[in-house]
Enzyme design. Structure first.
Site, PDB file in Angstrom:
ATOM      1  N   CYS A 176       0.842  -1.202   0.000  1.00 44.88           N
ATOM      2  CA  CYS A 176       0.000   0.000   0.000  1.00 44.88           C
ATOM      3  C   CYS A 176       0.877   1.251   0.000  1.00 44.88           C
ATOM      4  O   CYS A 176       1.748   1.406   0.864  1.00 44.88           O
ATOM      5  CB  CYS A 176      -0.910   0.002   1.221  1.00 44.88           C
ATOM      6  SG  CYS A 176      -1.867   1.525   1.412  1.00 44.88           S
TER       7      CYS A 176
ATOM      8  N   GLU B 194      -8.734  14.227  29.578  1.00 44.10           N
ATOM      9  CA  GLU B 194      -8.866  13.118  28.626  1.00 44.10           C
ATOM     10  C   GLU B 194      -9.320  11.882  29.397  1.00 44.10           C
ATOM     11  O   GLU B 194      -8.823  11.615  30.495  1.00 44.10           O
ATOM     12  CB  GLU B 194      -7.522  12.848  27.942  1.00 44.10           C
ATOM     13  CG  GLU B 194      -7.384  11.536  27.220  1.00 44.10           C
ATOM     14  CD  GLU B 194      -8.354  11.391  26.066  1.00 44.10           C
ATOM     15  OE1 GLU B 194      -8.933  10.301  25.919  1.00 44.10           O
ATOM     16  OE2 GLU B 194      -8.527  12.371  25.306  1.00 44.10           O
TER      17      GLU B 194
ATOM     18  N   ASN C 187     -11.257  19.035  21.154  1.00 44.54           N
ATOM     19  CA  ASN C 187     -10.964  18.133  20.025  1.00 44.54           C
ATOM     20  C   ASN C 187     -11.769  16.853  20.222  1.00 44.54           C
ATOM     21  O   ASN C 187     -11.214  15.789  20.507  1.00 44.54           O
ATOM     22  CB  ASN C 187      -9.459  17.841  19.961  1.00 44.54           C
ATOM     23  CG  ASN C 187      -9.084  16.984  18.761  1.00 44.54           C
ATOM     24  OD1 ASN C 187      -9.793  16.953  17.766  1.00 44.54           O
ATOM     25  ND2 ASN C 187      -7.973  16.282  18.859  1.00 44.54           N
TER      26      ASN C 187
ATOM     27  N   CYS D 172     -12.985  16.557  13.331  1.00 42.09           N
ATOM     28  CA  CYS D 172     -12.804  15.643  12.206  1.00 42.09           C
ATOM     29  C   CYS D 172     -14.117  15.400  11.479  1.00 42.09           C
ATOM     30  O   CYS D 172     -14.195  14.542  10.596  1.00 42.09           O
ATOM     31  CB  CYS D 172     -12.201  14.312  12.678  1.00 42.09           C
ATOM     32  SG  CYS D 172     -13.223  13.414  13.852  1.00 42.09           S
TER      33      CYS D 172
END
EC number: 2.1.1.189
Length: 379
Positions: A86, A262, A310, A337
């Protein structure tokens, strides 16, 4: 980018590969702008990526049999397609595939057969540090019966794969489309892979989330740092901080406290290790969910003027949007995203307006992209 797998139709993971790269960038920009239509803001030029060898991580399904393993993906019939060549992967990763196949053959580890629901080895996950081509390799197995044999074979594997820094086994016993299980066993003396972004050290553990495009991630973090410096807040929160990418990049422009939140304790351990190595006295990291943290934050003596978020693809959600909208926070820097969930979240924060946004092509040849947006309080 030329890809023989795409041309043969055996792999279509890079769904936009037939389009010239310049056209891909235009489509991404248009898609992101369309998702945020009516929300204002200035759009800065898109940040492009290298077209090949940009991925620092390979997630390979292990198929075939122990004497002839295949590393790649499953087709619609759950048969394996080998993707060892790949072009998305750098040389350090592609050169690791054959020594790892040799290890599978040498030990006789049976790949997991999805159709028969039998076998052991489900995935090989390989991460490379572009610092020195060192590798972290994870084997996702159905049970722990191969751990001691893998440990005994480590010296042979290391001789065949000299860039190997971290080797671990993850146990995922269920027949479900779940990448990893709870149990992780590290077989090497080293437990972390060190990656530098913009000169800052990040110590990745096997379960740590890390952006898969190192060079574009550097530009994302550098841009966020420059935006934070423009605002010049005294204190800052970094929610969904992962291994501390935004917090560590911004620490030197924040005179007060930088707090990273987090849910992954492993990611927080990595962030704390980086902060300690850098000698940062004004940065702290805490293993909490973002919503759990804001429940506690209402009692804090001071709130920051700026928050970096995020979140995962689903976005911030109603509760966190309401908290930010009703808080004294003046600026939110949002890294997303998923432009659709970003747009939904902005609508739920009417106290802020979009000032500027920029697209970062972390995921070439696909519809995915990262958007960095600056939101400033207007009421």
């Amino acid at each position: 980018m030329h890809c023989a797998y795409f041309e043969r139709g055996t792999c279509r993971s890079c769904g936009w590969l037939a389009d010239p790269y310049a056209d891909q960038l235009q489509r991404k920009m248009a898609r992101c702008q369309s998702a945020l239509t009516g929300l204002g803001g200035v759009w800065l030029p898109i940040v492009p990526s290298a077209e090949t060898a940009f991925r620092n991580k390979a997630k390979m399904v292990v198929c075939g049999d122990a004497s002839s393993p295949c590393l790649g993906i499953l087709d619609a019939d759950d048969d394996g397609i080998d993707l060892s060549n790949c072009p998305l992967y750098p040389t350090a990763i592609t050169e690791a595939f054959e020594p790892l196949k040799q290890m599978i053959r040498r030990l006789g580890i049976p790949p997991y057969d999805v159709k028969k629901r039998q076998g052991e080895l489900k995935y090989l996950l390989i991460t490379v540090s572009e610092d020195d081509d060192s590798l972290m390799v994870r084997l996702v197995l159905r049970s722990d019966i191969w751990i001691e044999r893998l440990r005994a074979d480590l010296s042979t594997l290391t001789a065949d794969l000299p860039h190997l820094a971290v080797l671990s086994v993850n146990i995922q016993p269920v027949h479900q489309a779940i990448l990893e299980g709870e149990q992780e066993v590290i077989l090497t003396d080293r437990e972390t892979l060190t990656v530098h972004l913009n000169g800052l050290p990040f110590h990745l553990r096997p379960k740590s989330f890390f952006q898969t495009n190192t060079r574009v991630a550097e530009q994302l973090y550098a841009t966020a740092r420059s935006w934070v410096a423009e605002v010049a807040p005294v204190h800052m929160w970094d929610l969904f901080c992962g291994v501390g990418g935004f917090a560590l990049h911004c620490a030197d422009v924040i005179p007060g406290q930088v707090t990273g939140i987090e849910i992954s304790a492993e990611a927080i351990a990595s962030a704390q290790q980086s902060a300690l190595e850098l000698g940062l006295k004004n940065v702290s990291f805490h293993a909490l969910g973002a919503n759990e943290f804001i429940d506690q934050a209402v009692s804090l003596p001071q709130m920051p003027a700026l928050v970096v978020v995020n979140p995962p693809r689903r976005g911030l959600g109603v509760g966190l949007c309401a908290f930010l909208d009703e808080s004294v926070v003046q600026t939110v820097i949002y890294s997303s995203c998923n432009p659709e969930s970003l747009a939904r979240d902005l609508v739920m924060m009417p106290g802020f307006e979009l000032v500027k946004a920029q697209v970062f092509d972390l995921f070439p040849h696909t519809a995915h992209s990262e958007v960095l947006a600056m939101l400033v309080r207007v009421r």
